[in-house]
Design a protein around this motif. Sequence first.
Motif, PDB file in Angstrom:
ATOM      1  N   ASP A 246       1.840  -4.961 -23.963  1.00 21.87           N
ATOM      2  CA  ASP A 246       2.558  -3.708 -23.769  1.00 21.87           C
ATOM      3  C   ASP A 246       4.031  -4.021 -23.532  1.00 21.87           C
ATOM      4  N   GLU A 247       4.839  -3.761 -24.526  1.00 22.36           N
ATOM      5  CA  GLU A 247       6.275  -4.016 -24.466  1.00 22.36           C
ATOM      6  C   GLU A 247       6.626  -5.421 -23.976  1.00 22.36           C
TER       7      GLU A 247
ATOM      8  N   THR B  79       0.440   3.125 -23.851  1.00 23.04           N
ATOM      9  CA  THR B  79      -0.057   2.345 -22.729  1.00 23.04           C
ATOM     10  C   THR B  79      -1.440   2.838 -22.293  1.00 23.04           C
TER      11      THR B  79
ATOM     12  N   SER C 283       3.625   3.250 -16.339  1.00 19.31           N
ATOM     13  CA  SER C 283       4.703   2.267 -16.193  1.00 19.31           C
ATOM     14  C   SER C 283       5.495   2.213 -17.484  1.00 19.31           C
TER      15      SER C 283
END
Lengths: 327, 262
Positions: A181-182, A64, B262
């Motif tokens: 991101d995911e 990330t 996060s």
Amino acid sequence: MNVISVKNLSKTYEYYKKQSGLWNSVKSLFHREKLFTEAVKNISLEIAEGELVGFLGPNGAGKTTTLKMLSGILYPTSGEATVLGYIPAKRQSAFQKQFALVMGQKNQLWWDLPAMESFLLNKAIYEIPDEQFKNTLAELTELLDIKDILDIQVRKLSLGQRMKCELTAALLHSPKILFLDEPTIGLDVVSQNNIREFLKRYNREKKITIILTSHYMDDVAALCERVVIINFGELIYDGGLRALLDEHVDHKILEVTFTEDQDQNGFAKYGSIKEFTARHVVLAVKKDEAKKVAAEILTTMPVDDILINEVNIDDVIRHIFSAHRKK
Amino acid sequence: MKKYLKIYSILLKNAFSRDAHYRADTITHWITHIIWLGMLYILVDVLFRYTNVIAGWTRPEVFFLMNIFILSQQIFLFFFRDNIYQIPNIITDGKLDSYLVTPANTIFMLVTKQISLRATGRIITQTFLLGWLLFHYNLTISIGNGFILFFLIILGIIIQLAHGLIMNTLSFWWLRIDNINEAWFNFGQTAKYPLTVLPKTLRVLTYTIIPIAYQNFIPVGVGLGKLDFGFIGLTITYTIFLSFLAGQFWNFGLRRYTSASS
Ligand SMILES: Nc1ncnc2c1ncn2[C@@H]1O[C@H](COP(=O)(O)OP(=O)(O)OP(=O)(O)O)[C@@H](O)[C@H]1O
Ligand SMILES: [Mg+2]
């Protein structure tokens, strides 16, 4: 042509232990404990237009953080990144109009309004011409099959529906690069699959460059020819997924069921025994011997069923991570 | 510019469709506001029972000053206050990320995010009250001075905005700012009364570090002819200065932004 070029990129988070309360805040003006985390260390890579690259790595690896530097949210501590010829951290709007970032864990749509309102806001922010907006929206809603949920408050949507709306919002300005991101986190198997199919198709048709992180190996296996493995902030592999597996996997999994009870000792000579019950055995056998061993078992023992399986990709990746850690 | 007008019109439209759920809330707010106003009036009335002038201000002038203060506060609430108070959360939980990747000015997007329609009732009430005050007490303001008053109130609101932004930018360093916001809000209530009651040295602070004088004291002072036109220049200069400072300070704080994992 390379659209992303990263040289010796590093990020060290440098932060103070934040204090709550007015008095602690005032005190912390004078004395604060400073903390460091080296999240990304010396990463270099080049990504060409139209590539679909998967970032893999365990929790806290720095995936990330890398995406945040590439999208200009964070300043690199050292090294440099160029994306579409721009320095991301300068946050020029000419650059920002050409990429999109979607984070699976974060909601970027207006929570208590229908998704359509967020789309209209994006239209204004990205200055998308009416005609283009109409066409792109029609295309995306068709592909993602969300035509009939655009007028429902976002908070009433299921996670899968919301993710589709997030993707639509991100793609309305037809970005050249998409950072994900995911994107499939928390989705059920069907929704995951829908998203995957969509990304695959969109990448193929639009030549959009996609970088995606995911903890689901299925995402990566289905989508990415190229994977970048990051562990403890370091890049430990960059190349084809197939090549990675060939390099790290030297065995196959042989699973045999018998019609009569067997003795465990009879199998040791073929390979390592993963599981054993009287009528069922799972063996890890050298890749090039798998066929021969299977044939031998089949002819010499009372076999009910026999399967030769590829090693689970998750296991391989886990193995690579832990091997790197021991070094 | 056109782009930002467009964005703002969308935000405004959204505020209406969203606030439709909170209608009942608006009415309760409005009733408490009326009760609170009534108590304030009784208090001032008691003060003026034994004297005609307090620190150079007569009873109608003080009423007028108070009402402009409340109006200014409510307009600030309508457009900005909730947005300003949300900045610390947006910074600490990493929501700022999405602002930083979109091609629109971050500060603009932050301070215009929501419009607090709940202040509408109070703004209308205040406007009527002001009209009634002028009529009832025979206070005369020329059209020119009325315009100046209006203009200065707007600058006063911009100063409040810049000041609020500076305070909340501190959350790049500190986890929680709400106690500072609250302290500031309470302290700011002092501006309801004529600042001439303060000793001169303290009064200088209200023009500079603690800029509460610009909300109502200077606009009303100039509007009613109690302060000279030099204060218009002062207000314009200070508005420009503080806005510039707020922008610079924000950019400085932003370099420390580490997002949230996060
Ligand atoms: N805002 C932050 N402040 C301080 N440290 C951080 C921050 N964000 C991330 N980190 C730390 O940096 C490291 C890398 O985090 P990052 O979020 O990039 O990992 P990741 O690979 O995305 O992990 P995950 O798979 O869990 O999402 C971790 O050790 C994390 O604790
Ligand atoms: Mg992550």
